[in-house]
Design a protein around this motif. Sequence first.
Motif, PDB file in Angstrom:
ATOM      1  N   LEU A   1       2.307   6.553  -6.940  1.00 21.57           N
ATOM      2  CA  LEU A   1       0.962   7.402  -7.052  1.00 21.57           C
ATOM      3  C   LEU A   1       1.503   8.923  -7.588  1.00 21.57           C
ATOM      4  O   LEU A   1       1.536   9.762  -7.911  1.00 21.57           O
ATOM      5  CB  LEU A   1      -0.195   7.880  -6.367  1.00 21.57           C
ATOM      6  N   PHE A   2       1.934   9.194  -6.174  1.00 21.22           N
ATOM      7  CA  PHE A   2       2.759  10.492  -5.833  1.00 21.22           C
ATOM      8  C   PHE A   2       4.034  10.700  -7.059  1.00 21.22           C
ATOM      9  O   PHE A   2       4.045  12.220  -7.288  1.00 21.22           O
ATOM     10  CB  PHE A   2       3.482  10.901  -4.577  1.00 21.22           C
TER      11      PHE A   2
ATOM     12  N   THR B   1       1.050  -0.853  -0.082  1.00 18.70           N
ATOM     13  CA  THR B   1      -0.263  -0.093   0.346  1.00 18.70           C
ATOM     14  C   THR B   1       0.643   1.460  -0.148  1.00 18.70           C
ATOM     15  O   THR B   1       0.974   2.113  -0.990  1.00 18.70           O
ATOM     16  CB  THR B   1      -1.156  -0.056   1.420  1.00 18.70           C
ATOM     17  N   GLU B   2       2.046   1.091   1.066  1.00 17.64           N
ATOM     18  CA  GLU B   2       2.759   2.665   1.001  1.00 17.64           C
ATOM     19  C   GLU B   2       3.439   2.575  -0.641  1.00 17.64           C
ATOM     20  O   GLU B   2       3.703   3.705  -1.040  1.00 17.64           O
ATOM     21  CB  GLU B   2       3.729   2.281   1.873  1.00 17.64           C
TER      22      GLU B   2
ATOM     23  N   PHE C   1       0.759   3.986  -3.081  1.00 19.19           N
ATOM     24  CA  PHE C   1       1.100   5.456  -2.781  1.00 19.19           C
ATOM     25  C   PHE C   1       2.350   6.338  -3.393  1.00 19.19           C
ATOM     26  O   PHE C   1       2.169   7.199  -3.696  1.00 19.19           O
ATOM     27  CB  PHE C   1       0.605   5.816  -1.213  1.00 19.19           C
ATOM     28  N   SER C   2       3.661   6.213  -3.032  1.00 25.97           N
ATOM     29  CA  SER C   2       4.224   5.972  -3.388  1.00 25.97           C
ATOM     30  C   SER C   2       4.551   6.387  -5.097  1.00 25.97           C
ATOM     31  O   SER C   2       5.392   7.394  -5.708  1.00 25.97           O
ATOM     32  CB  SER C   2       6.430   5.432  -2.854  1.00 25.97           C
TER      33      SER C   2
END
Length: 131
Positions: free
Chosen positions: A20-21, A13-14, A17-18
Amino acid sequence: MKNRNNGSRIFLTELMFSILFFIIVVAVCIQCFAKGYILGKSSDVKTHAINVATNAAEEFIASDDNESFTLYYDKQWKESEDLKGDSEYVVTGMSTEDGNMVLMNITVSEVDSENTIYSLEIDKALPYLED
């Protein structure tokens, strides 16, 4: 059975998100570079147009010739003979006499779209002739 949580879900999950950012940041940076490139091209064209109009104005003031003129330039701002397929920009000088003054309006525009890039208006006094 026991369900063991070894932390891999949190790690994935982390990681998502990384990524995506990172994608969002890259998209913003690409837009900034594209906008900068377009502004750089636009300012380059405007700078050349100002130089050409200023040179034409200086020639008009220094000479005794008060006639209107039309000049054509290619993409590299080299003067062309006339309106050919390689002409990209046109410089037009329209002169009018007003009493003892000659007014000149110099306009630099694109040949195809007639989009005015720069315009300059100057005037000079006619020589005084005694009778």
